[in-house]
Design a protein around this motif. Structure first.
Motif, PDB file in Angstrom:
ATOM      1  N   ALA A 117       0.833  -1.195   0.000  1.00 44.67           N
ATOM      2  CA  ALA A 117       0.000   0.000   0.000  1.00 44.67           C
ATOM      3  C   ALA A 117       0.868   1.245   0.000  1.00 44.67           C
ATOM      4  CB  ALA A 117      -0.924   0.004   1.217  1.00 44.67           C
ATOM      5  N   VAL A 118       0.377   2.273  -0.649  1.00 49.34           N
ATOM      6  CA  VAL A 118       1.098   3.547  -0.745  1.00 49.34           C
ATOM      7  C   VAL A 118       0.207   4.646  -0.188  1.00 49.34           C
ATOM      8  CG1 VAL A 118       2.161   5.230  -2.290  1.00 49.34           C
ATOM      9  CG2 VAL A 118       2.392   2.786  -2.765  1.00 49.34           C
ATOM     10  N   LEU A 119       0.755   5.439   0.728  1.00 54.08           N
ATOM     11  CA  LEU A 119       0.015   6.544   1.321  1.00 54.08           C
ATOM     12  C   LEU A 119      -0.307   7.585   0.256  1.00 54.08           C
ATOM     13  CD1 LEU A 119      -1.090   7.951   3.873  1.00 54.08           C
ATOM     14  CD2 LEU A 119       1.181   8.968   4.152  1.00 54.08           C
ATOM     15  N   GLU A 120      -1.582   7.942   0.165  1.00 49.38           N
ATOM     16  CA  GLU A 120      -2.021   8.937  -0.806  1.00 49.38           C
ATOM     17  C   GLU A 120      -1.910  10.351  -0.226  1.00 49.38           C
ATOM     18  OE1 GLU A 120      -3.655   8.120  -4.266  1.00 49.38           O
ATOM     19  OE2 GLU A 120      -1.946   6.918  -3.616  1.00 49.38           O
ATOM     20  N   ASP A 121      -1.658  11.317  -1.111  1.00 44.76           N
ATOM     21  CA  ASP A 121      -1.518  12.715  -0.701  1.00 44.76           C
ATOM     22  C   ASP A 121      -2.905  13.362  -0.684  1.00 44.76           C
ATOM     23  OD1 ASP A 121      -1.094  15.559  -0.662  1.00 44.76           O
ATOM     24  OD2 ASP A 121       0.972  15.183  -1.263  1.00 44.76           O
ATOM     25  N   PRO A 122      -3.326  13.956   0.447  1.00 48.81           N
ATOM     26  CA  PRO A 122      -4.658  14.579   0.519  1.00 48.81           C
ATOM     27  C   PRO A 122      -4.879  15.682  -0.507  1.00 48.81           C
ATOM     28  CG  PRO A 122      -3.690  14.351   2.703  1.00 48.81           C
ATOM     29  CD  PRO A 122      -2.602  14.048   1.712  1.00 48.81           C
ATOM     30  N   LYS A 123      -3.806  16.327  -0.943  1.00 51.34           N
ATOM     31  CA  LYS A 123      -3.951  17.449  -1.871  1.00 51.34           C
ATOM     32  C   LYS A 123      -4.111  16.997  -3.320  1.00 51.34           C
ATOM     33  CE  LYS A 123      -0.038  19.282  -0.633  1.00 51.34           C
ATOM     34  NZ  LYS A 123       0.376  18.392   0.470  1.00 51.34           N
ATOM     35  N   ALA A 124      -3.790  15.732  -3.612  1.00 51.51           N
ATOM     36  CA  ALA A 124      -3.769  15.315  -5.015  1.00 51.51           C
ATOM     37  C   ALA A 124      -4.570  14.055  -5.321  1.00 51.51           C
ATOM     38  CB  ALA A 124      -2.320  15.087  -5.458  1.00 51.51           C
TER      39      ALA A 124
END
Length: 255
Positions: free
Chosen positions: A202-209
């Motif tokens: 799993a890869v942490l997603e960026d809240p801004k993008a």
């Protein structure tokens, strides 16, 4: 005088010849043991695996999205907003490139399939630790962190699905590593012997993008749902939705 209780000794009678080829075949056939499959061992391992997740994990919302395999299996239609909408330009782009013109469509969440979400379920999960780092991607400079997530075995995740944590972090999932328990001689079934198929990168997603953060529920609501005070397993059916199968038929019996 000869003893009548014993037959006379006949030195001229030779023993029967040994059939060497038959003996060799017999030895070969008996040299190996064909172990029968032990179904109980799989069930015991599954129970132990799920108990460990409940003991050391945390409640997590898994957001399973619609994928091309589901569309080809007739389980879902294309998105009527961004793929089959009234805008001629959007329809032309979708028809040519087989993808929507808008990545953050709030109807399909970038999947190009109606509704976007195949299922939202809440399961216990164990997360490994990681430190966030900045990375240059096609969406610009984002903060990411790669981890592994392990959960129960009653559903399947694919690349493009998501996992939402109570602390507000949202992760995009990759097709998990499959480990199947072999208990005897025979063809291994993914549906029956996959003991930790929900072990996913799993890869942490960026809240801004990331599109992941526009999928309901919002962070505050999600935190309250995933933080129950009960010491016994909690039923979350009122917060879950299943628009399609958790284990699609096109992969359930794969080996």
């Amino acid at each position: 005088m000869a003893d009548s209780a014993f037959p006379p000794h006949r030195a001229d009678i030779a023993p029967a010849p040994i059939q060497e080829q038959a003996l060799q075949r017999s030895l070969i056939n008996n040299r190996y043991y064909v172990r029968q499959e032990q179904g109980w061992a799989v069930q015991q391992e599954l129970m132990s695996h799920d108990q460990a997740v409940y003991s050391l994990g945390e409640y997590t919302m898994f957001c399973l999205m619609w994928h091309l395999q589901d569309f080809e299996a007739g389980l879902v239609r294309r998105c009527p907003e961004c793929f089959m909408g009234d805008d001629a330009v959007e329809r032309a782009i979708a028809s040519t490139y087989k993808q929507a013109e808008r990545a953050q469509c709030r109807s399909c969440y970038g999947t190009t399939f109606e509704g976007g979400v195949r299922a939202k379920i809440i399961r216990p999960a164990i997360f490994t630790d990681t430190d966030q780092s900045e990375r240059k991607t096609s969406r610009g400079v984002t903060e990411t962190g790669e981890i592994s997530i392990q959960s129960t075995t009653d559903f399947r995740v694919h690349t493009g699905d998501y996992a939402f944590r109570a602390n507000g972090e949202r992760y995009s999932l990759r097709t998990p590593r499959r480990v199947q328990l072999r208990t005897g001689f025979g063809t291994v079934s993914q549906a029956d012997e996959a003991i930790n198929y929900a072990l996913s990168r799993a890869v942490l997603e960026d809240p801004k993008a990331s599109t992941a953060y526009i999928i309901p529920p919002d962070a505050e609501t999600l935190s309250s749902i995933l933080s129950p005070t009960s010491t016994a397993p909690v039923m979350f059916s009122q917060y879950e939705e299943e628009n399609g199968p958790l284990i699609p038929s096109y992969e359930g019996s794969g080996s």
